[in-house]
Design a protein around this motif. Structure first.
Motif, PDB file in Angstrom:
ATOM      1  N   ASN A  58      -8.495   5.484 -14.621  1.00 11.11           N
ATOM      2  CA  ASN A  58      -8.227   6.978 -14.670  1.00 11.11           C
ATOM      3  C   ASN A  58      -7.150   7.408 -13.904  1.00 11.11           C
ATOM      4  N   VAL A  59      -6.934   8.930 -14.360  1.00  9.62           N
ATOM      5  CA  VAL A  59      -5.724   9.792 -13.525  1.00  9.62           C
ATOM      6  C   VAL A  59      -6.153  10.731 -13.995  1.00  9.62           C
ATOM      7  N   GLY A  60      -6.396  11.835 -13.939  1.00  9.46           N
ATOM      8  CA  GLY A  60      -6.689  13.464 -14.089  1.00  9.46           C
ATOM      9  C   GLY A  60      -4.883  14.195 -13.720  1.00  9.46           C
ATOM     10  N   PRO A  61      -3.839  13.768 -13.906  1.00  7.97           N
ATOM     11  CA  PRO A  61      -3.365  14.427 -13.749  1.00  7.97           C
ATOM     12  C   PRO A  61      -3.711  16.835 -13.492  1.00  7.97           C
ATOM     13  N   ASP A  62      -2.680  17.019 -12.501  1.00  5.28           N
ATOM     14  CA  ASP A  62      -2.641  18.924 -12.625  1.00  5.28           C
ATOM     15  C   ASP A  62      -2.316  19.539 -13.389  1.00  5.28           C
ATOM     16  N   LYS A  63      -2.447  21.257 -12.962  1.00  2.00           N
ATOM     17  CA  LYS A  63      -2.170  21.536 -14.363  1.00  2.00           C
ATOM     18  C   LYS A  63      -0.503  21.298 -14.466  1.00  2.00           C
ATOM     19  N   LEU A  64       0.294  21.646 -13.793  1.00  2.00           N
ATOM     20  CA  LEU A  64       2.019  20.940 -13.419  1.00  2.00           C
ATOM     21  C   LEU A  64       2.176  19.600 -13.883  1.00  2.00           C
ATOM     22  N   GLY A  65       0.678  18.702 -14.479  1.00  2.00           N
ATOM     23  CA  GLY A  65       1.895  17.108 -14.629  1.00  2.00           C
ATOM     24  C   GLY A  65       1.360  16.266 -13.306  1.00  2.00           C
ATOM     25  N   ARG A  66       0.901  16.708 -12.894  1.00  2.00           N
ATOM     26  CA  ARG A  66       1.241  15.942 -11.466  1.00  2.00           C
ATOM     27  C   ARG A  66      -0.187  15.077 -11.156  1.00  2.00           C
ATOM     28  N   ILE A  67       0.133  13.604 -11.201  1.00  2.00           N
ATOM     29  CA  ILE A  67      -1.099  12.905 -10.447  1.00  2.00           C
ATOM     30  C   ILE A  67      -1.225  12.884  -8.820  1.00  2.00           C
ATOM     31  N   PRO A  68      -2.744  13.379  -8.589  1.00  2.00           N
ATOM     32  CA  PRO A  68      -3.279  13.291  -7.495  1.00  2.00           C
ATOM     33  C   PRO A  68      -2.811  12.567  -6.613  1.00  2.00           C
ATOM     34  N   GLN A  69      -2.556  13.021  -5.085  1.00  2.00           N
ATOM     35  CA  GLN A  69      -1.816  12.200  -4.390  1.00  2.00           C
ATOM     36  C   GLN A  69      -2.870  10.526  -3.925  1.00  2.00           C
ATOM     37  N   PRO A  70      -4.151  10.834  -4.092  1.00  2.00           N
ATOM     38  CA  PRO A  70      -5.717  10.662  -2.881  1.00  2.00           C
ATOM     39  C   PRO A  70      -5.379   9.172  -4.615  1.00  2.00           C
ATOM     40  N   SER A  71      -4.825   9.789  -6.062  1.00  2.00           N
ATOM     41  CA  SER A  71      -5.122   8.888  -6.941  1.00  2.00           C
ATOM     42  C   SER A  71      -3.721   8.017  -6.724  1.00  2.00           C
ATOM     43  N   VAL A  72      -2.532   8.578  -6.359  1.00  2.00           N
ATOM     44  CA  VAL A  72      -1.285   7.734  -6.324  1.00  2.00           C
ATOM     45  C   VAL A  72      -1.613   7.131  -5.254  1.00  2.00           C
ATOM     46  N   ASP A  73      -1.754   6.785  -3.900  1.00  2.00           N
ATOM     47  CA  ASP A  73      -1.887   6.168  -2.845  1.00  2.00           C
ATOM     48  C   ASP A  73      -3.094   5.196  -3.552  1.00  2.00           C
ATOM     49  N   ARG A  74      -4.073   5.094  -3.654  1.00  2.00           N
ATOM     50  CA  ARG A  74      -5.230   4.307  -4.335  1.00  2.00           C
ATOM     51  C   ARG A  74      -4.481   3.101  -5.322  1.00  2.00           C
ATOM     52  N   LEU A  75      -4.115   3.373  -6.653  1.00  2.00           N
ATOM     53  CA  LEU A  75      -3.058   2.104  -7.149  1.00  2.00           C
ATOM     54  C   LEU A  75      -2.377   1.721  -6.415  1.00  2.00           C
ATOM     55  N   ARG A  76      -1.491   2.094  -5.909  1.00  2.00           N
ATOM     56  CA  ARG A  76      -0.467   1.871  -4.619  1.00  2.00           C
ATOM     57  C   ARG A  76      -1.009   0.301  -3.685  1.00  2.00           C
ATOM     58  N   GLU A  77      -2.306   1.359  -3.103  1.00  2.00           N
ATOM     59  CA  GLU A  77      -3.106   0.369  -2.188  1.00  2.00           C
ATOM     60  C   GLU A  77      -3.611  -1.352  -3.126  1.00  2.00           C
ATOM     61  N   THR A  78      -3.736  -0.852  -4.973  1.00  2.31           N
ATOM     62  CA  THR A  78      -4.684  -2.101  -5.260  1.00  2.31           C
ATOM     63  C   THR A  78      -3.158  -2.748  -5.918  1.00  2.31           C
ATOM     64  N   GLY A  79      -2.064  -2.570  -6.397  1.00  4.53           N
ATOM     65  CA  GLY A  79      -1.182  -2.566  -7.077  1.00  4.53           C
ATOM     66  C   GLY A  79       0.224  -3.655  -5.421  1.00  4.53           C
ATOM     67  N   ARG A  80      -0.518  -3.644  -4.245  1.00  3.77           N
ATOM     68  CA  ARG A  80       0.367  -3.673  -2.878  1.00  3.77           C
ATOM     69  C   ARG A  80      -0.378  -5.405  -2.603  1.00  3.77           C
ATOM     70  N   TRP A  81      -2.168  -5.041  -3.620  1.00  3.50           N
ATOM     71  CA  TRP A  81      -3.054  -6.230  -2.972  1.00  3.50           C
ATOM     72  C   TRP A  81      -2.794  -7.226  -4.051  1.00  3.50           C
ATOM     73  N   LEU A  82      -2.663  -6.499  -5.423  1.00  3.48           N
ATOM     74  CA  LEU A  82      -2.231  -7.629  -6.282  1.00  3.48           C
ATOM     75  C   LEU A  82      -0.783  -8.301  -6.510  1.00  3.48           C
ATOM     76  N   GLY A  83      -0.065  -7.421  -5.896  1.00  6.84           N
ATOM     77  CA  GLY A  83       1.566  -8.527  -5.639  1.00  6.84           C
ATOM     78  C   GLY A  83       1.447  -9.205  -4.907  1.00  6.84           C
ATOM     79  N   ALA A  84       0.125  -9.055  -3.617  1.00 10.13           N
ATOM     80  CA  ALA A  84       0.664 -10.401  -2.674  1.00 10.13           C
ATOM     81  C   ALA A  84       0.476 -11.619  -2.722  1.00 10.13           C
ATOM     82  N   HIS A  85       0.837 -12.667  -2.429  1.00  9.28           N
ATOM     83  CA  HIS A  85       0.141 -13.962  -2.162  1.00  9.28           C
ATOM     84  C   HIS A  85       0.305 -14.863  -4.371  1.00  9.28           C
ATOM     85  N   GLY A  86       0.848 -13.692  -4.736  1.00  7.07           N
ATOM     86  CA  GLY A  86       0.391 -13.953  -6.159  1.00  7.07           C
ATOM     87  C   GLY A  86      -1.635 -14.060  -6.829  1.00  7.07           C
TER      88      GLY A  86
END
Ligand code: FHN
Length: 427
Positions: free
Chosen positions: A302-330
């Motif tokens: 889950n992500v919970g966007p703030d009142k302006l509709g933005r995904i919190p940066q800590p969520s974005v950072d963790r999702l990006r790091e997870t995606g980098r791991w999934l995308g590396a070396h198959g």
């Protein structure tokens, strides 16, 4: 309200979700993004009562902080998620390796996030948001363009609709609910409906029954035979839809008789709370994802966007790091399209998933130099090759006792998890 635990599977779908073409994309995708976004987001998890006391909650704030209806409606009228950026949200999901999105179209407070014609308690008619915009349409367009499937969360339990509470008026509420769901299916063509709020609750009393769930599922499949529906359409203790929905937990064993998806928050709340600090690290997200895939489940994070509709940066950072791991070396092959092996026991050092004739031993506790990992076999198979993804090091696979000893020749490749791909010859 008490949350019944998932029980034995009883499926009322017209086909077997395990083998149906209707559910095949869902069974392959494994990893989705949950989005909790609604009028409650406008309060950002905090409400100061007239007596000056501060009450904190996220998507249950209206009820838990006992906000009077007119007060809640007044704050909702100021809701203006002007920074909601569907393309950025879809990109965050795609970069994370999440292949489907489920967004709250209507939570328990009854506030609809699309221009429903069934009432004026919605983002178009009761907010300060641009009346020419439709965030569900924007999300659908962005998801389609990115090849991401879009689903809607819909709460049966409705704290706002006056017809919900009365036994004589509940049928009128159900008629309105059917009409809203038809709007969602007709206007946005969702791939999936994620029901919630089906449980026996009070204040207002919830009269929804398992038969109501079976009737609604049949109605929805009449609108779109390809729709996937979760088990909260009926009653959570059995699977009245296509999959079970353990929440904030991962079943310890593959759950026989039903597909399932574990939904979890990244912090302490589903909806946005400005004081959230307890964020799961990416290592936990990756470990959960590997555990879930190895047991044949899906992971809805889950992500919970703030009142302006933005995904919190800590969520974005963790999702990006997870995606980098999934995308590396198959390494993503240990999750996407992978599932329960049926051949090995859950190891203490990580998780083992299977894609065809390859097992992915994802190791979160790498052995000391020269030491081995033991793989307890529950079925007969040979290991014909073993290598660490992203590294030239070989892994020796030696039959040992009730399984195999895997002895890598070098160091781990990642602090999150290192994957040993075993090519097997099943009996
Ligand atoms: O009450 C809801 C809660 O707010 C949240 O939406 C979760 C997500 O699965 N479902 C219910 C609690 O089980």
């Amino acid at each position: 309200p008490p949350r019944p635990a998932a029980g034995p599977g009883t499926n009322h779908a017209t086909d077997d979700p395990f083998t149906s073409s209707r559910t095949s994309w869902w069974r392959q995708d494994r990893f989705g993004m949950f989005i909790h976004f609604g009028a409650y987001s406008n309060l950002e998890g905090e409400y100061t009562r007239p007596d000056g006391t501060v009450c904190r909650n996220a998507e249950w704030i209206k009820r838990e902080c006992r906000i009077p209806d007119e007060e809640y409606e007044k704050q909702a009228a100021t809701f203006n998620p002007s920074a909601f950026d569907a393309k950025a949200i879809v990109r965050a999901a795609k970069d994370a390796g999440q292949r489907y999105i489920v967004i709250t179209s209507k939570h328990h407070d009854g506030y609809a996030m699309w221009p429903t014609k069934q009432n004026t308690w919605n983002l178009r008619d009761h907010s300060s948001f641009d009346p020419h915009r439709d965030i569900l349409a924007e999300l659908k367009q962005a998801a389609d363009a990115a090849g991401i499937k879009l689903g809607f969360y819909y709460s049966i339990w409705d704290w706002h609709d006056p017809d919900f509470a009365g036994p004589a008026t509940f049928p009128r509420y159900k008629k309105r609910m059917y009409a809203q769901l038809k709007e969602l299916v007709d206007h946005y063509d969702p791939a999936l409906l994620w029901f919630d709020g089906e449980w026996d609750a009070d204040n207002p009393t919830n009269r929804w029954s398992r038969q109501d769930g079976a009737d609604l599922q049949a109605y929805l499949h009449g609108l779109n035979p390809g729709l996937i529906v979760n088990n909260r359409v009926g009653k959570r203790e059995v699977v009245d839809g296509d999959f079970g929905t353990p929440e904030q937990e991962i079943p310890t064993e593959p759950v026989d008789g039903q597909l399932w998806e574990s939904c979890m928050t990244l912090n302490d709340h589903w909806g946005f709370a400005k004081y959230d600090t307890n964020w799961k690290p990416a290592a936990t997200v990756v470990r959960n994802l590997l555990d879930v895939a190895s047991r044949g489940g899906n992971y809805l994070l889950n992500v919970g966007p703030d009142k302006l509709g933005r995904i919190p940066q800590p969520s974005v950072d963790r999702l990006r790091e997870t995606g980098r791991w999934l995308g590396a070396h198959g390494q993503g092959d240990a999750v996407h399209g992978a599932g329960h092996t049926g051949l090995v026991a859950d190891p203490s050092w990580g998780a083992v998933s299977r894609r065809g004739n390859e097992l992915y031993a994802s190791v979160t506790a790498w052995p000391a130099a020269g030491a081995s990992l033991h793989l307890t076999a529950k079925g007969r198979f040979e290991i014909t090759a073993a290598r660490v993804l992203g590294s030239s090091q070989q892994v020796k696979a030696t039959p040992a006792g009730d399984g195999f000893d895997l002895t890598p020749s070098g160091a781990a490749t990642s602090p999150l998890a290192s994957v040993i791909r075993l090519t097997i010859k099943p009996p």
